[in-house]
Enzyme design. Sequence first.
Site, PDB file in Angstrom:
ATOM      1  N   ARG A 132       0.875  -1.180   0.000  1.00 51.92           N
ATOM      2  CA  ARG A 132       0.000   0.000   0.000  1.00 51.92           C
ATOM      3  C   ARG A 132       0.907   1.223   0.000  1.00 51.92           C
ATOM      4  O   ARG A 132       1.400   1.636   1.047  1.00 51.92           O
ATOM      5  CB  ARG A 132      -0.887   0.008   1.246  1.00 51.92           C
ATOM      6  CG  ARG A 132      -1.944  -1.092   1.278  1.00 51.92           C
ATOM      7  CD  ARG A 132      -2.788  -0.970   2.532  1.00 51.92           C
ATOM      8  NE  ARG A 132      -4.017  -1.729   2.476  1.00 51.92           N
ATOM      9  CZ  ARG A 132      -4.224  -2.886   3.117  1.00 51.92           C
ATOM     10  NH1 ARG A 132      -3.265  -3.414   3.849  1.00 51.92           N
ATOM     11  NH2 ARG A 132      -5.375  -3.506   3.014  1.00 51.92           N
ATOM     12  N   ASN A 156     -11.951  -6.083   1.185  1.00 49.07           N
ATOM     13  CA  ASN A 156     -12.353  -5.016   2.116  1.00 49.07           C
ATOM     14  C   ASN A 156     -13.297  -4.049   1.404  1.00 49.07           C
ATOM     15  O   ASN A 156     -14.345  -3.668   1.923  1.00 49.07           O
ATOM     16  CB  ASN A 156     -11.133  -4.231   2.622  1.00 49.07           C
ATOM     17  CG  ASN A 156     -10.106  -5.125   3.289  1.00 49.07           C
ATOM     18  OD1 ASN A 156     -10.435  -6.230   3.686  1.00 49.07           O
ATOM     19  ND2 ASN A 156      -8.885  -4.659   3.403  1.00 49.07           N
ATOM     20  N   ASP A 157     -12.907  -3.681   0.185  1.00 50.69           N
ATOM     21  CA  ASP A 157     -13.770  -2.774  -0.578  1.00 50.69           C
ATOM     22  C   ASP A 157     -14.888  -3.505  -1.295  1.00 50.69           C
ATOM     23  O   ASP A 157     -16.001  -2.995  -1.397  1.00 50.69           O
ATOM     24  CB  ASP A 157     -12.938  -1.975  -1.583  1.00 50.69           C
ATOM     25  CG  ASP A 157     -12.281  -0.785  -0.916  1.00 50.69           C
ATOM     26  OD1 ASP A 157     -12.977  -0.076  -0.167  1.00 50.69           O
ATOM     27  OD2 ASP A 157     -11.072  -0.572  -1.106  1.00 50.69           O
ATOM     28  N   ARG A 211     -17.141   1.012   5.147  1.00 50.18           N
ATOM     29  CA  ARG A 211     -16.215   0.188   5.931  1.00 50.18           C
ATOM     30  C   ARG A 211     -15.686   0.882   7.175  1.00 50.18           C
ATOM     31  O   ARG A 211     -15.088   0.249   8.022  1.00 50.18           O
ATOM     32  CB  ARG A 211     -15.065  -0.339   5.047  1.00 50.18           C
ATOM     33  CG  ARG A 211     -14.133   0.691   4.508  1.00 50.18           C
ATOM     34  CD  ARG A 211     -13.234   0.103   3.435  1.00 50.18           C
ATOM     35  NE  ARG A 211     -11.912  -0.241   3.929  1.00 50.18           N
ATOM     36  CZ  ARG A 211     -10.888  -0.598   3.175  1.00 50.18           C
ATOM     37  NH1 ARG A 211     -11.024  -0.681   1.853  1.00 50.18           N
ATOM     38  NH2 ARG A 211      -9.721  -0.869   3.680  1.00 50.18           N
ATOM     39  N   ARG A 213       1.027  -1.486  -5.421  1.00 50.37           N
ATOM     40  CA  ARG A 213      -0.264  -0.909  -5.753  1.00 50.37           C
ATOM     41  C   ARG A 213      -0.087   0.591  -5.897  1.00 50.37           C
ATOM     42  O   ARG A 213       0.470   1.245  -5.007  1.00 50.37           O
ATOM     43  CB  ARG A 213      -1.299  -1.207  -4.679  1.00 50.37           C
ATOM     44  CG  ARG A 213      -2.663  -0.653  -5.108  1.00 50.37           C
ATOM     45  CD  ARG A 213      -3.755  -0.953  -4.153  1.00 50.37           C
ATOM     46  NE  ARG A 213      -3.591  -0.198  -2.927  1.00 50.37           N
ATOM     47  CZ  ARG A 213      -4.380  -0.371  -1.871  1.00 50.37           C
ATOM     48  NH1 ARG A 213      -5.326  -1.281  -1.906  1.00 50.37           N
ATOM     49  NH2 ARG A 213      -4.207   0.349  -0.786  1.00 50.37           N
ATOM     50  N   GLU A 250     -12.408  -4.912  -6.811  1.00 51.91           N
ATOM     51  CA  GLU A 250     -12.971  -4.504  -5.521  1.00 51.91           C
ATOM     52  C   GLU A 250     -14.227  -3.654  -5.681  1.00 51.91           C
ATOM     53  O   GLU A 250     -14.742  -3.124  -4.706  1.00 51.91           O
ATOM     54  CB  GLU A 250     -11.909  -3.788  -4.680  1.00 51.91           C
ATOM     55  CG  GLU A 250     -11.179  -2.662  -5.354  1.00 51.91           C
ATOM     56  CD  GLU A 250     -10.059  -2.070  -4.500  1.00 51.91           C
ATOM     57  OE1 GLU A 250      -9.939  -2.421  -3.320  1.00 51.91           O
ATOM     58  OE2 GLU A 250      -9.318  -1.225  -5.029  1.00 51.91           O
ATOM     59  N   CYS A 256      -6.460 -10.240  -1.529  1.00 58.35           N
ATOM     60  CA  CYS A 256      -5.566  -9.562  -0.592  1.00 58.35           C
ATOM     61  C   CYS A 256      -6.303  -8.742   0.475  1.00 58.35           C
ATOM     62  O   CYS A 256      -5.701  -7.953   1.180  1.00 58.35           O
ATOM     63  CB  CYS A 256      -4.574  -8.674  -1.338  1.00 58.35           C
ATOM     64  SG  CYS A 256      -5.350  -7.329  -2.230  1.00 58.35           S
TER      65      CYS A 256
END
Length: 594
Positions: A307, A465-466, A476, A343, A442, A513
Amino acid sequence: MTEELFTNKVLKGTGVSSGITTGKVYLLERGRIPINKLSIKEEHVERETHKFRIAVHTAIEELNSIKETIPDDEVRKHAFIIDTHVLIIQDDFFVNEVVDVIRREKINAEWALDIVISKFLTSFDKIEDSYLRERGQDLKYIHERLVRIMVKGKKSGIDRKSMKGKSIIIAHDLSPADTIQLNLNSISGFVTDVGGRTSHTSIVARALEIPAVVGVGNITSLIKNNDTIIIDGDEGVVIINPTKQVQKDYLAKQVHLRNQRKEFLRIARLKPETKDGFRLKVGANIELLAEVDIVEKYGALGIGLYRTEYIYLSRKTLPTEMDHYHIYRKLAENKSLQYITIRTLDIGGDKFVSDVDMPKEMNPAMGLRAIRLCIKELSIFKTQLMGILRASAYGPLRILIPMVSGIEEVRKTKAIIAECMAELSSKRAHFNKDIKIGIMIEVPSACMISDKLAGEVDFFSIGTNDLIQYTLAIDRVNEYVSYLYEPLHPAVLKMIKRAVDDAHANKIEIALCGEMAGEPLYVPIMLGLGLDEVSMNPYSIPRIKKIIRGIDQSHCRELVEEIMKKDSAKEGEQFLRNAMSRVFPNDFIKCYDE
Ligand code: PEP
Ligand code: MG
């Protein structure tokens, strides 16, 4: 307070670095220095601005000397945090702002500093992302150091000479400078009144594998030097002056955890292969370059998600192409990593970088975020891409594009990468012309057209997550709807399955991921759906490898088939938990309403 109040007193905080430790307390007594507003006469304005400038100078000297005398090689790797503080303190904008306030308002330097820092902090407080909000803490450390110099004229920080033997450091908060000054041989844990998982102290504690609990509230007012305490960094518990029996119990737990950790480190070296011979690639998610040692130690094959937002946060201006290049090159040259997934910048939504101009949005999660922002702010995007491409000459880097929602974004991004390549070629710079380009899956629309997208890229990585946020319409970061965050929701499973099948039909690999990847219960889902790769926080890797090695992929396929017939996440979870408790009786608790 009586002695009894301090016996066996249990306090709860946030466990931010795993492990149990018992020891004597070293209390870093350093409450906030009270400052008053003083109006000054015109003739004293220069005296106050001079006092402030001298404090700036002294603070820089102090920080540089702390950096030069860092006692431990491991800790030295984190010295860049000190550089960040030096950069802020010597920033003309910051210094001039304080001087202007002294002149304009005719007030003392300490109060003017307070006004300026409070103004900056107000902007930080509005940030929803906890990691970014914590960065406001750096301003508080700077404020405290400068005030201390101006008010008391003396040095701030830890007096190493007064520490005897190994101690547990207790503080209201630990600044990065405090943490960095510590000799690892003389500390066995940290506890602080304030802080969260993403504060610098927490990051450093995790990287150094020292048990730590933060956000305990008022421990500094309940404890005194040489008290004995226990810290449980997994449970977020601190016990002041534990009884002999409690000490004995925790010692037993400590021995158990140590053995478990040894076992994990042994498993970390093993191959993540199912009993029937399927090898799942297991990688690590990182936010900092400094985490690479842990990634190796816990047995990651590669980095599945870097990230890169942190690069933008740890500095006062936007990173240059060369800044990016040096960071990625360090990763690329690490011979133990088989792949390194960079990313590209994913800000906007709940993430925010002060140097990038972004509009105030009603719905930031669905706004100008990630690739949408990068395509708009082309020079920021190209700077990062050029840095990645240059570093790709040195090792297996690949590019991952976040939050793709349609094919045009992919085509546009590929065209931008091609432009960067052409520019580098014209400069005769080396880079990997065949660098792999992947996209995050995502956003639900990306799942629904994953057959088309798969034809455009080299790999997919599912960001659950997204994906869960957007599929189930739950913010979230909103605690009121967090109960709806269900990885086994039939809609989510269908989305993942679709992306996996489309990836494979197009002969590209697909990873997962999101946080879900680090959860042992979901290993059969990832194996059963046929993912090629998973990526997670490094500490979860051994646990995940253990499950992979103890199960057949064919059995996982059957489990997934059954789970996908269920009506709800709850039903699926019960079924899965019961099935897993049969395969791993010691690792999963059976759900009795089967
Ligand atoms: C995700 O969305 O699952 C993901 C891995 O990315 P991030 O958490 O950084 O948005
Ligand atoms: Mg994401």
